[in-house]
Design a protein around this motif. Structure first.
Motif, PDB file in Angstrom:
ATOM      1  N   GLN A 109       0.842  -1.211   0.000  1.00  0.00           N
ATOM      2  CA  GLN A 109       0.000   0.000   0.000  1.00  0.00           C
ATOM      3  C   GLN A 109       0.879   1.264   0.000  1.00  0.00           C
ATOM      4  OE1 GLN A 109      -3.459  -0.180   2.260  1.00  0.00           O
ATOM      5  NE2 GLN A 109      -3.880   2.014   2.184  1.00  0.00           N
ATOM      6  N   GLU A 110       1.992   1.199   0.744  1.00  0.00           N
ATOM      7  CA  GLU A 110       2.877   2.382   0.813  1.00  0.00           C
ATOM      8  C   GLU A 110       3.359   2.761  -0.586  1.00  0.00           C
ATOM      9  OE1 GLU A 110       3.797  -0.579   2.811  1.00  0.00           O
ATOM     10  OE2 GLU A 110       2.214   0.297   4.022  1.00  0.00           O
ATOM     11  N   GLU A 113       0.567   4.468  -2.476  1.00  0.00           N
ATOM     12  CA  GLU A 113       0.298   5.835  -1.993  1.00  0.00           C
ATOM     13  C   GLU A 113       1.375   6.800  -2.495  1.00  0.00           C
ATOM     14  OE1 GLU A 113      -2.216   4.468   1.937  1.00  0.00           O
ATOM     15  OE2 GLU A 113      -0.128   5.099   2.178  1.00  0.00           O
ATOM     16  N   GLN A 114       2.599   6.367  -2.436  1.00  0.00           N
ATOM     17  CA  GLN A 114       3.695   7.228  -2.935  1.00  0.00           C
ATOM     18  C   GLN A 114       3.559   7.443  -4.441  1.00  0.00           C
ATOM     19  OE1 GLN A 114       7.541   5.631  -1.759  1.00  0.00           O
ATOM     20  NE2 GLN A 114       6.825   5.366   0.325  1.00  0.00           N
ATOM     21  N   ILE A 116       0.791   7.441  -6.200  1.00  0.00           N
ATOM     22  CA  ILE A 116      -0.334   8.367  -6.452  1.00  0.00           C
ATOM     23  C   ILE A 116       0.157   9.807  -6.232  1.00  0.00           C
ATOM     24  CG2 ILE A 116      -2.598   9.112  -5.557  1.00  0.00           C
ATOM     25  CD1 ILE A 116      -3.107   6.035  -4.991  1.00  0.00           C
ATOM     26  N   GLU A 117       0.948   9.977  -5.181  1.00  0.00           N
ATOM     27  CA  GLU A 117       1.480  11.317  -4.864  1.00  0.00           C
ATOM     28  C   GLU A 117       2.364  11.808  -6.031  1.00  0.00           C
ATOM     29  OE1 GLU A 117       2.369  14.641  -3.213  1.00  0.00           O
ATOM     30  OE2 GLU A 117       4.184  13.381  -3.315  1.00  0.00           O
ATOM     31  N   LEU A 155      -8.808   1.685  -3.317  1.00  0.00           N
ATOM     32  CA  LEU A 155      -7.938   2.855  -3.521  1.00  0.00           C
ATOM     33  C   LEU A 155      -7.650   3.043  -5.023  1.00  0.00           C
ATOM     34  CD1 LEU A 155      -6.093   5.103  -2.463  1.00  0.00           C
ATOM     35  CD2 LEU A 155      -4.364   3.379  -1.947  1.00  0.00           C
ATOM     36  N   GLU A 159      -8.906   6.269  -7.975  1.00  0.00           N
ATOM     37  CA  GLU A 159      -7.863   7.132  -8.553  1.00  0.00           C
ATOM     38  C   GLU A 159      -7.924   7.138 -10.082  1.00  0.00           C
ATOM     39  OE1 GLU A 159      -5.558   9.201  -7.470  1.00  0.00           O
ATOM     40  OE2 GLU A 159      -6.238   8.944  -5.403  1.00  0.00           O
TER      41      GLU A 159
END
Ligand SMILES: Cc1ncc(COP(=O)(O)O)c(C=O)c1O
Length: 372
Positions: A109-110, A113-114, A116-117, A155, A159
């Motif tokens: 997941q990390e 998330e990174q 997506i950022e 998630l 997106e």
């Protein structure tokens, strides 16, 4: 690295064999299934670009690689098919994933998330294609629980910068006789599928062994690796379902032939001493080429006759005991067919107490490859 074009040692790669191996699987796989050729590690040592071309001719519609650079190599060679990178790519390279239109594995997941950022900073916006990896019992990379997969899917679906292209797992024992752990992994994957309301384009679980010995359980895409090079994924454990054609041969030539009398030492450390008058041939291949020292005592073929490798294998050369005087320039077959006899990669692997995958990947770039 300098390639030994001016030395008689070469790998001969039969691209027709690769095309046939892929074609045989394509004919056999369930309707609606695609075959992606696994050409990581330089096509398992056979050359990525040439084997990818042969696989495409056999019916492969996509490719799998292990690392970003391997994917870029294929794109730069002109391949436009989908390319999936099977292991984790550092998020800082997202611009390259987009630039080369590559599909990437999401295992935590990390990472997502990174990613997506990072994607919010890239202009113009372009969606990233992702395959979610489920670890059903390999213990390597991927999500281990249904809840984690469900959460990650939610998630991804929220997106717009992501395209959910695939969901996959990898079996650790599909090449073994005992299918109990394979079934356990299958069950876990089914459980995960059952909590999802929607599935992506590709749901894939199958390496070569799964495709060969569990053909009802391949998902809708097969990641076809070792079998496309003509090697039985199980080694000796399971019989081939259809004949696989080995694509790789390794040949060289005698560069010196001499007669030694009894009591002469051969090679570093004199681990072999002649016991009578013996004809000794020198072959220009050594451990720097991936022809490892542990192959001392193994045999090669000269005119269809087995000749033992005697003395320690040197960095660039090794010595063999010939049955009689032979001409300098006579062909030496280290892997492949010669006058009706054969030395297989499996035989080399057995001598090295390893698997043929490792043998194929160990040949050094110094050995040139000839494609036929
Ligand atoms: C995730 C994954 N899929 C598929 C393959 C291809 O496996 P095989 O060469 O046994 O067909 C590999 C190879 O290591 C892999 O790691």
């Amino acid at each position: 690295m300098a390639v030994g074009w001016h030395r008689p040692t070469k790998l001969v790669i039969d691209t027709q064999a690769i095309k046939e191996n892929v074609g045989n699987e394509v004919k056999r796989m369930p309707k609606g299934t695609e075959l992606f050729a696994v050409v990581k590690a330089n096509g398992y040592g056979h050359g990525a670009v040439q084997t990818a071309k042969a696989a495409r001719e056999g019916g492969a519609t996509g490719f799998c690689v292990a690392i970003l650079d391997e994917a870029i190599e294929l794109r730069e060679a002109g391949f436009q098919e989908p390319i999936l990178i099977l292991s984790v790519v550092d998020v800082s390279y997202i611009d390259l994933l987009l630039k080369y239109d590559l599909s990437v594995t999401v295992a935590t997941q990390e990472w997502l998330e990174q990613a997506i950022e990072q994607l919010t900073h890239i202009e113009p916006q372009k969606p990233l294609k992702i395959h979610i990896k489920v670890d059903t019992g390999m213990g390597r990379i991927g999500f281990t629980t249904s809840e984690a997969v469900k959460q990650i899917v939610e998630l991804v679906q929220s997106e717009k910068t992501l395209i959910w292209e695939g969901l996959f797992t990898h079996f650790s024992t599909a090449d073994e006789k005992d299918a109990s752990y394979f079934e356990k992994q299958t069950h876990r994957f089914q459980e995960i599928l059952s909590v999802l309301f929607e599935l992506p384009k590709y749901v894939h679980v199958s390496n070569s062994a799964t495709a060969l010995w569990h053909p009802d359980n391949v998902g809708n895409m097969i990641r076809f690796g070792i079998a496309m090079y003509g090697l039985n994924p199980s080694g000796h454990a399971l019989p081939e379902v259809y004949p696989l054609n080995p694509a790789l041969s390794l040949v060289s030539k005698l560069i010196q032939v001499k007669e030694l009398s009894a009591g002469e030492g051969i090679g570093y450390g004199h681990t072999y001493i002649t016991t009578a008058n013996e004809w000794i041939g020198t072959v220009p291949i050594g451990y720097a080429d991936g022809w490892l020292r542990h192959l001392q005592g193994f045999s090669v073929l000269v005119n269809g006759e087995l000749c033992e490798i005697i003395g320690r294998i040197c960095m660039d050369q090794c010595m063999i005991r010939l049955p009689r005087q032979m001409d300098v320039g006579t062909q030496v077959t280290l892997i492949g067919h010669d006058h009706g006899e054969v030395i297989t990669m499996q035989m080399v692997a057995d001598k090295l107490e390893t698997i043929h995958y490792e043998v194929a990947c160990t040949f050094s770039e110094r050995i040139p490859k000839e494609y036929k």
